[in-house]
Design a protein around this motif. Structure first.
Motif, PDB file in Angstrom:
ATOM      1  N   UNK A 110       0.899  -1.195  -0.152  1.00  0.00           N
ATOM      2  CA  UNK A 110       0.056  -0.540  -0.331  1.00  0.00           C
ATOM      3  C   UNK A 110       0.857   1.271   0.305  1.00  0.00           C
ATOM      4  N   UNK A 111       1.483   1.355   0.784  1.00  0.00           N
ATOM      5  CA  UNK A 111       2.701   2.352   1.053  1.00  0.00           C
ATOM      6  C   UNK A 111       3.425   2.719   0.014  1.00  0.00           C
ATOM      7  N   UNK A 112       4.281   1.582  -0.999  1.00  0.00           N
ATOM      8  CA  UNK A 112       4.581   1.657  -2.093  1.00  0.00           C
ATOM      9  C   UNK A 112       4.555   2.251  -3.368  1.00  0.00           C
ATOM     10  N   UNK A 113       2.796   2.002  -2.878  1.00  0.00           N
ATOM     11  CA  UNK A 113       2.875   2.372  -4.438  1.00  0.00           C
ATOM     12  C   UNK A 113       2.724   4.266  -3.543  1.00  0.00           C
ATOM     13  N   UNK A 114       2.423   4.674  -2.623  1.00  0.00           N
ATOM     14  CA  UNK A 114       2.511   6.691  -2.419  1.00  0.00           C
ATOM     15  C   UNK A 114       4.001   7.355  -2.699  1.00  0.00           C
ATOM     16  N   UNK A 115       3.994   7.322  -4.183  1.00  0.00           N
ATOM     17  CA  UNK A 115       4.889   7.804  -4.625  1.00  0.00           C
ATOM     18  C   UNK A 115       4.745   8.642  -5.852  1.00  0.00           C
ATOM     19  N   UNK A 116       5.569   9.316  -6.266  1.00  0.00           N
ATOM     20  CA  UNK A 116       5.110  10.429  -7.712  1.00  0.00           C
ATOM     21  C   UNK A 116       5.329   9.711  -8.804  1.00  0.00           C
ATOM     22  N   UNK A 117       5.815   8.601  -8.374  1.00  0.00           N
ATOM     23  CA  UNK A 117       6.065   7.734  -9.925  1.00  0.00           C
ATOM     24  C   UNK A 117       7.169   6.781  -9.402  1.00  0.00           C
ATOM     25  N   UNK A 118       5.795   5.858  -9.226  1.00  0.00           N
ATOM     26  CA  UNK A 118       5.955   4.589  -8.954  1.00  0.00           C
ATOM     27  C   UNK A 118       6.718   3.282  -9.644  1.00  0.00           C
ATOM     28  N   UNK A 144      -6.213   8.342  -3.283  1.00  0.00           N
ATOM     29  CA  UNK A 144      -5.665   9.352  -3.155  1.00  0.00           C
ATOM     30  C   UNK A 144      -5.535  10.199  -4.181  1.00  0.00           C
ATOM     31  N   UNK A 145      -6.293  10.863  -3.609  1.00  0.00           N
ATOM     32  CA  UNK A 145      -7.226  11.656  -4.732  1.00  0.00           C
ATOM     33  C   UNK A 145      -5.570  13.408  -5.537  1.00  0.00           C
ATOM     34  N   UNK A 146      -4.831  13.003  -5.131  1.00  0.00           N
ATOM     35  CA  UNK A 146      -3.553  13.617  -5.546  1.00  0.00           C
ATOM     36  C   UNK A 146      -2.695  12.766  -6.717  1.00  0.00           C
ATOM     37  N   UNK A 147      -2.977  11.811  -6.648  1.00  0.00           N
ATOM     38  CA  UNK A 147      -2.806  10.624  -7.931  1.00  0.00           C
ATOM     39  C   UNK A 147      -3.810  10.487  -8.542  1.00  0.00           C
ATOM     40  N   UNK A 148      -3.835  11.117  -9.632  1.00  0.00           N
ATOM     41  CA  UNK A 148      -5.249  10.786 -10.560  1.00  0.00           C
ATOM     42  C   UNK A 148      -5.085   9.251 -11.593  1.00  0.00           C
TER      43      UNK A 148
END
Length: 223
Positions: free
Chosen positions: A107-115, A149-153
């Motif tokens: 879950x937290x691995x994909x919370x970055x600008x460009x996973x 996480x709405x910040x990531x479309x």
């Protein structure tokens, strides 16, 4: 929809303690470990009408009713990535020598600008390799679609991708997957905590029930 209408006693997706214990009667596990992030920890806000307890502690409670001598270790930490889980939790996991072991699902691995999904898969595989070496039965979840996480479309695509990675690794390593991606509770308007990320305790209760049912299936006592 059902905001604060259902309770744990009336929720069709929940199990009462007696039914859960009956499903896991004869369960072979005596050393239950949980590693990972806030999903593993069972983090979430209280929901009126539901016991204020995360899914992992709920499952441990059911197992302890079946096996009073159960040893339970939960070293998960809010915000932990898979890499941090390996770095900070793996040693305690191995020292504990579990026979039932829950792993995180990125879950937290994909919370970055460009996973980097190739890197995510490699790191998850390292975790599965290490976990498999314990000889424990492995379990994991897929992420629910209500987690946003709405910040990531492209967030839904991120979840779909990491869920496919998790499903593939679980199949390869013989892990049980509790698939929350399209579970009906994703449509409940009171599912998420105030942060819009974590399942509230109504969701935790359902996740625990689904895990109990999946564990029961694994040793042939599903009723």
């Amino acid at each position: 929809m059902e905001h604060n209408v259902l309770t744990e006693e009336t929720d069709p997706f929940c199990l009462d303690q007696a039914d859960a214990v009956a499903l896991l009667a004869g369960a072979p596990w005596g050393r239950y470990a949980v590693v990972g992030d806030s999903l593993s920890a069972g983090t979430g806000d209280p929901t009126l009408g539901y016991r204020d307890q995360g899914w992992s502690d709920r499952v441990a409670g059911v197992l302890r009713s079946v096996r009073p001598d159960l040893d339970y270790l939960n070293v998960s930490e809010n915000g932990a990535t898979t890499a941090k889980t390996l770095e900070k939790q793996a040693a305690r996991m191995l020292e504990f020598s579990p026979d039932l072991l829950h792993l995180p699902c990125g879950a937290n691995d994909i919370v970055r600008r460009r996973p980097n999904f190739g890197e995510i898969e490699r790191t998850l595989r390292q975790m599965y390799d290490l976990a498999k070496g314990t000889g424990a039965l492995l379990t994991t979840f897929t992420l629910g679609r209500a987690y946003v996480v709405p910040v990531f479309p492209d967030w839904p695509e991120r979840i779909a991708t990491v869920n496919e990675i998790v499903r593939g690794l679980a199949a390869e390593y013989g892990a049980l997957v509790v698939d929350m991606w399209d579970h009906p509770i994703n449509d409940r308007d009171n599912l998420l905590s105030a942060d819009g990320i974590h399942f509230s305790t109504s969701g935790q209760a359902v996740m625990a029930a689904e895990m109990v049912k999946k564990l029961a299936e694994s040793f042939g006592t599903d009723k």
